[in-house]
Design a protein around this motif. Structure first.
Motif, mmCIF file in Angstrom:
data_model
loop_
_atom_site.group_PDB
_atom_site.id
_atom_site.type_symbol
_atom_site.label_atom_id
_atom_site.label_comp_id
_atom_site.label_asym_id
_atom_site.label_seq_id
_atom_site.Cartn_x
_atom_site.Cartn_y
_atom_site.Cartn_z
ATOM 1 N N UNK A 227 13.280 -3.644 9.541
ATOM 2 C CA UNK A 227 14.162 -2.503 9.326
ATOM 3 C C UNK A 227 13.385 -1.234 8.987
ATOM 4 N N UNK A 228 12.053 -1.302 9.086
ATOM 5 C CA UNK A 228 11.156 -0.147 8.940
ATOM 6 C C UNK A 228 11.011 0.342 7.504
ATOM 7 N N UNK A 229 11.198 -0.536 6.523
ATOM 8 C CA UNK A 229 10.905 -0.161 5.146
ATOM 9 C C UNK A 229 9.397 -0.130 4.932
ATOM 10 N N UNK A 230 8.903 0.785 4.099
ATOM 11 C CA UNK A 230 7.458 0.833 3.813
ATOM 12 C C UNK A 230 6.973 -0.476 3.194
ATOM 13 N N UNK A 231 5.734 -0.826 3.486
ATOM 14 C CA UNK A 231 5.179 -2.088 3.004
ATOM 15 C C UNK A 231 5.208 -2.154 1.478
ATOM 16 N N UNK A 232 4.885 -1.053 0.811
ATOM 17 C CA UNK A 232 4.893 -1.051 -0.638
ATOM 18 C C UNK A 232 6.272 -1.297 -1.222
ATOM 19 N N UNK A 233 7.296 -0.733 -0.582
ATOM 20 C CA UNK A 233 8.674 -0.954 -1.031
ATOM 21 C C UNK A 233 9.067 -2.411 -0.864
ATOM 22 N N UNK A 234 8.707 -2.979 0.274
ATOM 23 C CA UNK A 234 9.026 -4.381 0.545
ATOM 24 C C UNK A 234 8.336 -5.284 -0.475
ATOM 25 N N UNK A 235 7.078 -4.989 -0.775
ATOM 26 C CA UNK A 235 6.333 -5.802 -1.739
ATOM 27 C C UNK A 235 7.074 -5.898 -3.061
ATOM 28 N N UNK A 236 7.551 -4.771 -3.571
ATOM 29 C CA UNK A 236 8.268 -4.785 -4.839
ATOM 30 C C UNK A 236 9.578 -5.533 -4.767
ATOM 31 N N UNK A 237 10.275 -5.401 -3.653
ATOM 32 C CA UNK A 237 11.586 -6.031 -3.525
ATOM 33 C C UNK A 237 11.515 -7.544 -3.407
ATOM 34 N N UNK A 238 10.367 -8.073 -3.022
ATOM 35 C CA UNK A 238 10.243 -9.527 -2.924
ATOM 36 C C UNK A 238 9.347 -10.106 -4.014
ATOM 37 N N UNK A 239 9.084 -9.301 -5.067
ATOM 38 C CA UNK A 239 8.478 -9.872 -6.253
ATOM 39 C C UNK A 239 6.986 -9.735 -6.407
ATOM 40 N N UNK A 240 6.346 -8.819 -5.675
ATOM 41 C CA UNK A 240 4.894 -8.651 -5.794
ATOM 42 C C UNK A 240 4.583 -7.334 -6.493
ATOM 43 N N UNK A 241 3.667 -7.396 -7.466
ATOM 44 C CA UNK A 241 3.343 -6.220 -8.261
ATOM 45 C C UNK A 241 2.504 -5.216 -7.483
ATOM 46 N N UNK A 242 1.728 -5.694 -6.522
ATOM 47 C CA UNK A 242 0.868 -4.794 -5.751
ATOM 48 C C UNK A 242 1.031 -5.053 -4.257
ATOM 49 N N UNK A 243 0.780 -4.009 -3.495
ATOM 50 C CA UNK A 243 0.854 -4.140 -2.043
ATOM 51 C C UNK A 243 -0.217 -5.084 -1.523
ATOM 52 N N UNK A 244 -1.390 -5.058 -2.137
ATOM 53 C CA UNK A 244 -2.478 -5.922 -1.660
ATOM 54 C C UNK A 244 -2.146 -7.393 -1.870
ATOM 55 N N UNK A 245 -1.536 -7.729 -3.013
ATOM 56 C CA UNK A 245 -1.159 -9.130 -3.255
ATOM 57 C C UNK A 245 -0.100 -9.581 -2.260
ATOM 58 N N UNK A 246 0.870 -8.716 -1.996
ATOM 59 C CA UNK A 246 1.898 -9.052 -1.014
ATOM 60 C C UNK A 246 1.293 -9.218 0.375
ATOM 61 N N UNK A 247 0.437 -8.299 0.777
ATOM 62 C CA UNK A 247 -0.147 -8.362 2.119
ATOM 63 C C UNK A 247 -0.949 -9.643 2.313
ATOM 64 N N UNK A 248 -1.679 -10.055 1.267
ATOM 65 C CA UNK A 248 -2.454 -11.290 1.370
ATOM 66 C C UNK A 248 -1.533 -12.493 1.513
ATOM 67 N N UNK A 249 -0.446 -12.524 0.720
ATOM 68 C CA UNK A 249 0.501 -13.640 0.811
ATOM 69 C C UNK A 249 1.193 -13.650 2.164
ATOM 70 N N UNK A 250 1.528 -12.470 2.669
ATOM 71 C CA UNK A 250 2.200 -12.379 3.969
ATOM 72 C C UNK A 250 1.280 -12.881 5.083
ATOM 73 N N UNK A 251 0.025 -12.501 5.024
ATOM 74 C CA UNK A 251 -0.933 -12.974 6.034
ATOM 75 C C UNK A 251 -1.041 -14.488 6.023
ATOM 76 N N UNK A 252 -1.107 -15.088 4.816
ATOM 77 C CA UNK A 252 -1.226 -16.544 4.732
ATOM 78 C C UNK A 252 0.010 -17.230 5.316
ATOM 79 N N UNK A 253 1.176 -16.690 5.047
ATOM 80 C CA UNK A 253 2.412 -17.333 5.506
ATOM 81 C C UNK A 253 2.709 -17.070 6.974
#
Length: 263
Positions: A227-253
Motif C-alpha cells: 500500500x506504499x507506506x514508508x518502511x519506517x512506518x511499517x516497522x513501527x506498526x508491526x512491533x519493531x523499534x528500528x527500521x534496521x531490525x525490521x528490515x533484517x527480520x523481513x529479509x530472513x522471512x
C-alpha cells in the motif's frame, strides 16, 4: 482489520455460495470495494476461482493459512474450498469465477501472477455492458490467456490456530501485530500454562508462538508495503523499534528487502 480471519470452521459447516455465472457465459468477476468490502465469513463455491487485488492489497484465508496479496498476485481456490477475503477501504479485491468446463486444471490452492493486461480485461468484463456474443468472445480470450497467469510468486502463508482457548490471543495479534506480550504473559491472561500454549501451537501450526507472531508481522508488513507506506512506518506498526531490525527480520522471512514490496 483481521478479526474475521482467526476462526475457520470445518468444510461441513461452511456455507456454499454459488457464484451465479449465467448461461451461456464462462466466467464472472465480483469486485469488492466501497461499501461492499470483503467476504469476512468463511464460505465456499462450487466453482473454481482466482482471488486477487486490483488496487492496494487483500488478505485471504484459505485452507487455514493467511496470505497477503499485492497487485499482480492472485490465489487459485479450487471448488468447494473454504476461504475468506479481507479488503480495507483503500483497496479493491476481486474474485473471478470459472465454470467447470473452462476452469484451469489446477487441483490445489496455489498463488499465480496476473499480468496487467489480464487484470484490465477482467475488470473491463466486470464493469462494461456488451452484447452476449461480444462478451463470450472476450471471455474466450481470457480463457486462452490463463496459461500465461500460472507463474507462482512468493506470498506469506500464515497458518492460524483454531483452538478456541487461544482465540483472544489470535484475535489480538492479528488485529495488532505490534503487541509484544510474550508467551508467559499470554499464559497468565488466558489462564493456561506455557506448556499448553506451546503444545497447541506445535500441533496446529507447526511452530512456536514467537515464530508465528513474526510470520503474522511479516504478512501485515507485506500488505502495508504494497500500500506504499514508508518502511519506517511499517516497522513501527508491526512491533519493531528500528527500521534496521525490521528490515533484517523481513529479509530472513521473505528473502527480499522491504523496498522490493513497495509499488
Amino acid at each position: 482489520m483481521f478479526q474475521a480471519l482467526e476462526l475457520s470452521p470445518g468444510p461441513a459447516t461452511v456455507e456454499v455460495r454459488p457464484a451465479g455465472i449465467p448461461a451461456p457465459f464462462l466466467l464472472t468477476t465480483a469486485v469488492l470495494a466501497g461499501p461492499n468490502l470483503g467476504e469476512p465469513e468463511p464460505h465456499m463455491h462450487p466453482e473454481g476461482m482466482i482471488m486477487w487485488p486490483s488496487r492496494g492489497s487483500v488478505v485471504v484465508l484459505v485452507e487455514g493459512a493467511m496470505r497477503t496479496l499485492a497487485v499482480g498476485q492472485g490465489i487459485w481456490v479450487p471448488p468447494f474450498t473454504p476461504h475468506t477475503m479481507e479488503v480495507d477501504a483503500s483497496s479493491t479485491g476481486c474474485c473471478t469465477y470459472f465454470t467447470p468446463e473452462v476452469a484451469p486444471d489446477w487441483h490445489s490452492v496455489g498463488t499465480v501472477q496476473l499480468g496487467a493486461a489480464f487484470r484490465e480485461l477482467l475488470l473491463h468484463l466486470a464493469e462494461s455492458p456488451m452484447e452476449v456474443d461480444q462478451r463470450l468472445r472476450a471471455q474466450t480470450v481470457v480463457i486462452e490467456l490463463l496459461p500465461e497467469a500460472t507463474s507462482y510468486v512468493e506470498t506469506v502463508p500464515v497458518p492460524v490456530p483454531r483452538d478456541e482457548r487461544l482465540a483472544p490471543l489470535v484475535r489480538r495479534v492479528l488485529n495488532d501485530p505490534a503487541d509484544d506480550r510474550g508467551v508467559e504473559a499470554w499464559a497468565w491472561h488466558l489462564s493456561l500454562s506455557v506448556r499448553t500454549i506451546a503444545r497447541i501451537f506445535a500441533a496446529e501450526v507447526g511452530m512456536t508462538f514467537s515464530h508465528w507472531r513474526t510470520m503474522v508481522r511479516m504478512a501485515a508488513a507485506a500488505r502495508m508495503l504494497a500500500d506504499d507506506l514508508p518502511v519506517g512506518t511499517v516497522a513501527g506498526r508491526v512491533g519493531y523499534a528500528t527500521t534496521s531490525a525490521f528490515s533484517a527480520a523481513f529479509r530472513r522471512a521473505m528473502g527480499s528487502k522491504p523496498s522490493d514490496w513497495r509499488p
